[in-house]
Design a protein around this motif. Structure first.
Motif, PDB file in Angstrom:
ATOM      1  N   GLN A  75       0.852  -1.186   0.000  1.00  0.00           N
ATOM      2  CA  GLN A  75       0.000   0.000   0.000  1.00  0.00           C
ATOM      3  C   GLN A  75       0.886   1.234   0.000  1.00  0.00           C
ATOM      4  N   ASP A  80       4.052   7.331   2.989  1.00  0.00           N
ATOM      5  CA  ASP A  80       4.690   6.061   3.309  1.00  0.00           C
ATOM      6  C   ASP A  80       4.451   5.008   2.232  1.00  0.00           C
ATOM      7  N   TRP A  82       4.007   0.836   2.446  1.00  0.00           N
ATOM      8  CA  TRP A  82       3.794  -0.248   3.395  1.00  0.00           C
ATOM      9  C   TRP A  82       3.896  -1.578   2.655  1.00  0.00           C
ATOM     10  N   ILE A  91       4.985  -6.679   8.449  1.00  0.00           N
ATOM     11  CA  ILE A  91       4.644  -5.445   7.742  1.00  0.00           C
ATOM     12  C   ILE A  91       5.769  -4.455   7.967  1.00  0.00           C
ATOM     13  N   ARG A  93       7.373  -0.572   7.116  1.00  0.00           N
ATOM     14  CA  ARG A  93       7.019   0.790   6.731  1.00  0.00           C
ATOM     15  C   ARG A  93       8.264   1.497   6.206  1.00  0.00           C
ATOM     16  N   VAL A 104       5.806  -3.170  11.905  1.00  0.00           N
ATOM     17  CA  VAL A 104       4.522  -3.030  12.585  1.00  0.00           C
ATOM     18  C   VAL A 104       4.131  -4.383  13.152  1.00  0.00           C
ATOM     19  N   ILE A 122      -4.685   0.658   6.121  1.00  0.00           N
ATOM     20  CA  ILE A 122      -4.038   1.865   6.614  1.00  0.00           C
ATOM     21  C   ILE A 122      -5.091   2.943   6.830  1.00  0.00           C
ATOM     22  N   GLU A 124      -5.239   6.584   7.520  1.00  0.00           N
ATOM     23  CA  GLU A 124      -4.451   7.817   7.559  1.00  0.00           C
ATOM     24  C   GLU A 124      -5.029   8.818   8.542  1.00  0.00           C
ATOM     25  N   VAL A 129      -2.880   1.158  11.850  1.00  0.00           N
ATOM     26  CA  VAL A 129      -2.737   0.029  10.939  1.00  0.00           C
ATOM     27  C   VAL A 129      -3.568  -1.129  11.479  1.00  0.00           C
ATOM     28  N   PHE A 141       1.270   3.955  13.748  1.00  0.00           N
ATOM     29  CA  PHE A 141       2.180   3.943  12.607  1.00  0.00           C
ATOM     30  C   PHE A 141       3.611   3.564  13.004  1.00  0.00           C
ATOM     31  N   GLY A 143       4.294   1.207  14.982  1.00  0.00           N
ATOM     32  CA  GLY A 143       4.315  -0.238  15.207  1.00  0.00           C
ATOM     33  C   GLY A 143       3.925  -0.683  16.584  1.00  0.00           C
ATOM     34  N   SER A 375      -3.685   1.709  -4.741  1.00  0.00           N
ATOM     35  CA  SER A 375      -3.731   2.142  -3.346  1.00  0.00           C
ATOM     36  C   SER A 375      -4.236   3.565  -3.224  1.00  0.00           C
TER      37      SER A 375
END
Length: 433
Positions: A75, A80, A82, A91, A93, A104, A122, A124, A129, A141, A143, A375
Motif C-alpha cells: 500500500q 509512506d 507499506w 509489515i 514501513r 509493525v 491503513i 491515515e 494500521v 504507525f 508499530g 492504493s
C-alpha cells in the motif's frame, strides 16, 4: 449464456440465462454501456500517460530488518510505503523516498501479537494500521500495539475461503468470494457487506450471479475432511479512485458505485458483449478442463480520469480494453498469455490457471508498467523484485523505447543495473490524473 447488461432488469438481480440484449447505444437507463462488440479498434499500444500524471521509482532500503524478497501486499500513501512480507508475515514501513522506518507488530501468540497475516488496512486519519488474520489487531504507525477488535473471529464470521477488507471514508467493508469451506443457509450467501467499527455486519449485498445458484454453490463447497474438486471464483474487484468506492462482482456485467449516504449500490457502467461465458460449473471448478478457458471473461477493471480499463482473457489471449468516457469508443489490445498447468499427485486433472495482468506501455519512463497493486484511490504500483522470473523487467526494452522523461529513464536503468543479491525491490509508483 451471454455476457449482457444486468441493470436492464434491476440493479442487483442477475440476467436471464440464454438471452441477448441487442443494443449499440452508449447509455441505458442513464447508465453508461461499455460495448465490447461493436466499433472496437485494435491498439498496438495503450500508453500509461493516458491515465497517469507521473511515475516515480523508489529503491527500498535494505537493512537486516527490512529484507523483503517475496512481497505479499503493498500500500502506498502520500507519506509512506507499506509492505507485507510473505516469508515472515511482517509489515514494513518505508518513507516515500525508500528509507526503512519501522516494523509493525510482532509475530507470536502473546498479547498484541499475530500468527497469520491475511491483509492490512491503513487509516491515515487516525494513523492506525489494522492487521487482519484470524482476528484484527490495531497498531499505531510506529508499530506499537493499541487494541484488539473484540469479537472479530474470521472463522465464525465467514463461510468463504477468500475475503477482502476495505476502509473507505471512515467506513469498513468486507467482501467474501467462493469457494465456501462450510455449508451456510441459502439466504446468508452474501458477497459484499458494510460493517461497523467492531466489524459486525450492518448491511449485506449479494453477487447477482449467485441468485438462483445458491444450492449448487453450497453443495459444491470445499470439503475440509477430504480432498475433492469444488467451485471457486475470482476476487471481487474493488476500487476507490476519485473518492468513489466501486466494485465488480465476479462474473457480472456491471460495475457498481457505492453510495455512502444511502448505504446502497447502484450501477455505474454496464458491460456488453456477444462473447460466450460458458457453463457456470465448468468455468468455476477448482480443477478445470482445458476447454473451460476458451470462454470470454473480464476479471478486473481500472478507472481513471478519462478512461476505464478492463482486463480479461479468452483462451490463451490476455485482453485489455480501454473505454473512453467521453465518446464511448473502445480500444482493444491483445497479448499472448499462457495457461499454466501443475500436476497434483492426488488428482487426475492438472491444476490450470491463466494470469491476466493489467499491463500498459510505460511511455513516461520506458518499457512496460504492470499494475500489481492499487492504493489510496490514486496510485498504481508496479513492484520489481530482483532476480524474480515473474516480477522483474526487461532492461533492454526500457533502453530501446523512447520515454517522455529520458533523464528519469536513465536514472531508472542505472538503478536496475546496480541491483545485487542483497537488494530490496524497486517500486514504481504511478500517480493517476
Amino acid at each position: 449464456m451471454k455476457y449482457i447488461p444486468l441493470l436492464l432488469i434491476c440493479a442487483l438481480i442477475s440476467c436471464t440465462p440464454g438471452k441477448k440484449q441487442q443494443t449499440s447505444t452508449t447509455e441505458t437507463n442513464g447508465v453508461a454501456v461499455i460495448n465490447l462488440s461493436e466499433n472496437i479498434s485494435d491498439a498496438s499500444s495503450l500508453p500509461l500517460s493516458d491515465a497517469v500524471a507521473k511515475v516515480e521509482f523508489v529503491c527500498l532500503e535494505a537493512t537486516n530488518e527490512a529484507l523483503t524478497a517475496g512481497i505479499h501486499l503493498v500500500q502506498v500513501t502520500d507519506h509512506d510505503i507499506w509492505i507485507a512480507h510473505y516469508k515472515d508475515n511482517r509489515i514494513l514501513r518505508f518513507s516515500r523516498s525508500g528509507k526503512f522506518l519501522n516494523m509493525v507488530g510482532n509475530i507470536g501468540q502473546g498479547p498484541g501479537e499475530y500468527v497469520t497475516l491475511g491483509e492490512f488496512l491503513i487509516d491515515e486519519n487516525h494513523k492506525e494500521v489494522y492487521i487482519v488474520g484470524g482476528g484484527i489487531l490495531v497498531y499505531d504507525f510506529e508499530g506499537n500495539f493499541k487494541r484488539n477488535v473484540i469479537g472479530y473471529n474470521h472463522y465464525n464470521k465467514f463461510a468463504a475461503a477468500y475475503t477482502q477488507h476495505v476502509l473507505f471514508e471512515n467506513n469498513f467493508f468486507i467482501a467474501q468470494n467462493i469457494a465456501l469451506y462450510r455449508p451456510v443457509p441459502k439466504d446468508s450467501l452474501w458477497s459484499f457487506a458494510l460493517v461497523d467499527s467492531c466489524f459486525h455486519l450492518k448491511k449485506m449485498f449479494k453477487n447477482p450471479v449467485h441468485k438462483g445458484r445458491e444450492e449448487g454453490i453450497i453443495k459444491n463447497c470445499a470439503q475440509m475432511n477430504y480432498f475433492a474438486n469444488y467451485w471457486k471464483e475470482d476476487l471481487t474487484n474493488i476500487d476507490t479512485y476519485g473518492s468513489q468506492l466501486t466494485l465488480k462482482y465476479p462474473d457480472t456485467d456491471t460495475i457498481y458505485r457505492y453510495d455512502v449516504a444511502h448505504e446502497s449500490l447502484s450501477p455505474q457502467y454496464s458491460i456488453f458483449t456477444k462473447e460466450e461465458k460458458g457453463d457456470y460449473e465448468q468455468t468455476h471448478l477448482w480443477f478445470r478442463e482445458r476447454k473451460a478457458f476458451d470462454y470470454f471473461s473480464i476479471s478486473s477493471y481500472y478507472p481513471s480520469k478519462d478512461y476505464v480499463y478492463l482486463a480479461g482473457s479468452k483462451g490463451d489471449k490476455v485482453l485489455t480494453y480501454c473505454y473512453n468516457k467521453q465518446d464511448g469508443t473502445v480500444r482493444e489490445q491483445k497479448r499472448q498469455g499462457k495457461i499454466k498447468e501443475r500436476q497434483v499427485p492426488w488428482f487426475n486433472i492438472p491444476l490450470r490457471r491463466i494470469e491476466r495482468p493489467f499491463v500498459l506501455d510505460n511511455d513516461l519512463l520506458g518499457g512496460e508498467f504492470t499494475v500489481d497493486y492499487r492504493s489510496a484511490g490514486k496510485y498504481w504500483i508496479d513492484v520489481l523484485e530482483p532476480f524474480s522470473e515473474d516480477n522483474w523487467i526487461d532492461i533492454g526494452r526500457i533502453k530501446a523505447t523512447k520515454a517522455k522523461d529520458e533523464a528519469k529513464k536513465k536514472e531508472l536503468v542505472e538503478a536496475l543495473e546496480n541491483v545485487g543479491e542483497e537488494s530490496n525491490p524497486i517500486v514504481l509508483i504511478a500517480t493517476l490524473k
